[in-house]
Scaffold this motif. Sequence first.
Motif, PDB file in Angstrom:
ATOM      1  N   ALA A 220       6.372  -1.002   1.012  1.00 27.64           N
ATOM      2  CA  ALA A 220       5.751  -0.899   0.936  1.00 27.64           C
ATOM      3  C   ALA A 220       5.002  -0.890  -0.434  1.00 27.64           C
ATOM      4  O   ALA A 220       4.851  -0.011  -0.733  1.00 27.64           O
ATOM      5  N   LEU A 221       4.609  -2.079  -1.414  1.00 31.82           N
ATOM      6  CA  LEU A 221       4.572  -1.251  -2.921  1.00 31.82           C
ATOM      7  C   LEU A 221       2.762  -1.903  -3.378  1.00 31.82           C
ATOM      8  O   LEU A 221       2.738  -0.563  -4.715  1.00 31.82           O
ATOM      9  N   THR A 222       2.140  -2.597  -2.524  1.00 29.23           N
ATOM     10  CA  THR A 222       0.790  -2.932  -2.789  1.00 29.23           C
ATOM     11  C   THR A 222      -0.081  -2.293  -1.546  1.00 29.23           C
ATOM     12  O   THR A 222       0.313  -2.281  -0.407  1.00 29.23           O
ATOM     13  N   GLU A 223      -1.310  -2.043  -1.736  1.00 32.92           N
ATOM     14  CA  GLU A 223      -2.467  -1.822  -0.932  1.00 32.92           C
ATOM     15  C   GLU A 223      -2.007  -3.228   0.129  1.00 32.92           C
ATOM     16  O   GLU A 223      -2.349  -2.638   1.292  1.00 32.92           O
TER      17      GLU A 223
ATOM     18  N   THR B 263      -1.005  -4.527   6.240  1.00 32.50           N
ATOM     19  CA  THR B 263      -0.144  -5.655   6.792  1.00 32.50           C
ATOM     20  C   THR B 263       0.835  -5.227   7.635  1.00 32.50           C
ATOM     21  O   THR B 263       1.441  -5.193   8.571  1.00 32.50           O
ATOM     22  N   SER B 264       1.997  -3.898   6.909  1.00 33.15           N
ATOM     23  CA  SER B 264       2.793  -3.581   7.277  1.00 33.15           C
ATOM     24  C   SER B 264       2.497  -2.169   8.521  1.00 33.15           C
ATOM     25  O   SER B 264       3.053  -1.660   9.375  1.00 33.15           O
TER      26      SER B 264
ATOM     27  N   ILE C  82       0.424   3.221   0.593  1.00 32.81           N
ATOM     28  CA  ILE C  82       0.833   4.202   0.915  1.00 32.81           C
ATOM     29  C   ILE C  82       2.051   4.891  -0.062  1.00 32.81           C
ATOM     30  O   ILE C  82       2.999   6.548   0.341  1.00 32.81           O
ATOM     31  N   SER C  83       2.137   4.499  -1.526  1.00 33.03           N
ATOM     32  CA  SER C  83       2.659   5.177  -2.683  1.00 33.03           C
ATOM     33  C   SER C  83       1.501   6.074  -3.128  1.00 33.03           C
ATOM     34  O   SER C  83       1.990   7.064  -3.910  1.00 33.03           O
ATOM     35  N   MET C  84       0.880   6.112  -2.451  1.00 32.39           N
ATOM     36  CA  MET C  84      -1.277   7.006  -2.804  1.00 32.39           C
ATOM     37  C   MET C  84      -1.356   8.233  -2.215  1.00 32.39           C
ATOM     38  O   MET C  84      -1.014   8.101  -1.317  1.00 32.39           O
ATOM     39  N   SER C  85      -1.170   8.993  -2.545  1.00 31.32           N
ATOM     40  CA  SER C  85      -1.905   9.831  -1.943  1.00 31.32           C
ATOM     41  C   SER C  85      -2.617  10.725  -2.161  1.00 31.32           C
ATOM     42  O   SER C  85      -3.934  10.053  -2.710  1.00 31.32           O
TER      43      SER C  85
ATOM     44  N   ASN D 195      -3.631   6.125   4.228  1.00 31.26           N
ATOM     45  CA  ASN D 195      -2.494   5.430   3.061  1.00 31.26           C
ATOM     46  C   ASN D 195      -1.122   4.905   3.355  1.00 31.26           C
ATOM     47  O   ASN D 195      -0.340   4.607   2.923  1.00 31.26           O
ATOM     48  N   GLY D 196      -1.504   4.236   5.301  1.00 28.11           N
ATOM     49  CA  GLY D 196      -0.288   3.881   5.898  1.00 28.11           C
ATOM     50  C   GLY D 196       0.919   5.753   6.269  1.00 28.11           C
ATOM     51  O   GLY D 196       1.723   4.611   6.888  1.00 28.11           O
TER      52      GLY D 196
END
Length: 354
Positions: free
Chosen positions: A21-24, A29-30, A84-87, A112-113
């Motif tokens: 997952a590269l985006t918000e 969605t995931s 999910i890439s963001m803390s 953040n997932g």
Amino acid sequence: MDFSQKVKDLAKRSTHATKSALTEEATKTSVVLPLIQAFGFDVFNLDEVVPEFISDVGTKKGEKVDFVLKIAGKLSVLIEVKPISMSLGSSQYSQLYRYFGVTDARLAILTNGRDIWFFSDIDEPNKMDKKPFFVFDLQSHDAGQVQELARFQKSDFTIEGILEAASTLKYTTAAANYIKKQLKDPDDEFTKLVGRQIYTGMLTKAVIEQLRPAIQASLDEVIRDRIQDKLNIAFRPDAPAVELKEKTVEPTGTQSEIETTEEEIQAFMIVRAIAGRAIDLERITMRDAKSYCSVFVDDNNRKPICRFYFNGKSTKSVGVFDAAKDEVKHQITGLSDIYGLEKSITDVVKAYAG
């Protein structure tokens, strides 16, 4: 599917999203929409789940909350999502803080997932607290935390119950974190607090340094005693029997040659008590063989925790595995020595916890 199984599914989704997952939007969605579904909300019903909810904040018009959850027509939960890439941190908190102050919601979620932070207004009404009262990591959690997460299901949701739990969790978590810190390395204030009860002279810096290791050792002893108390209860005549798995045929001997000793059962109970801090106790199982006795997670050969080598005439040892399935043997002189292997046991159990 029960709630714990839903959480396991979410954990897998979160792990996969970490890589993909590269985006918000992909995170929503995931992971986040399945999370909302796991809580019992219909994500396709606008009377229950409202995406992109417009929340005007002061002079800022058209500010949007990612999701709003409604119960019986009332706005109940705000959800703000980050990739999910963001803390998660203060900037994301500030955004959710603004939304909280201009809505009727008493519960806010920032996620953040992977990490899920739960906020309310315990300290000051209608003003979101600066710290979450509960934090859940989808990729690293225990059975107790899953039970707390289950409180937020739609079927069980009451704002009074949530706020009561929030208040309890907030202070329990803070106290537990403080105690864990002192167990690992007692600070000066804690050492002085205990020192005043056991030392009659002046608590100089030299005295504090002298008392610190003694206090740390005493804390370890208290923990061991608490575990031993639980083991003593487990071995009462009226206590439920430990279920031993016999369905696996070990290559080291036939079932008729295998005898599970009282010492092996007691060792198993010690390992079970240690592992129970990181995983549901029911997932810890034991199988006996002729040459050794094994302890597993989920009764699974691929999830070994340790082996007891108690059949020797002169020496006894415990072999503890790591996440790579490598075994390190530790010679012991008594069952109490197993407590000294707590970190290794806990580490491997956490590796299997997902």
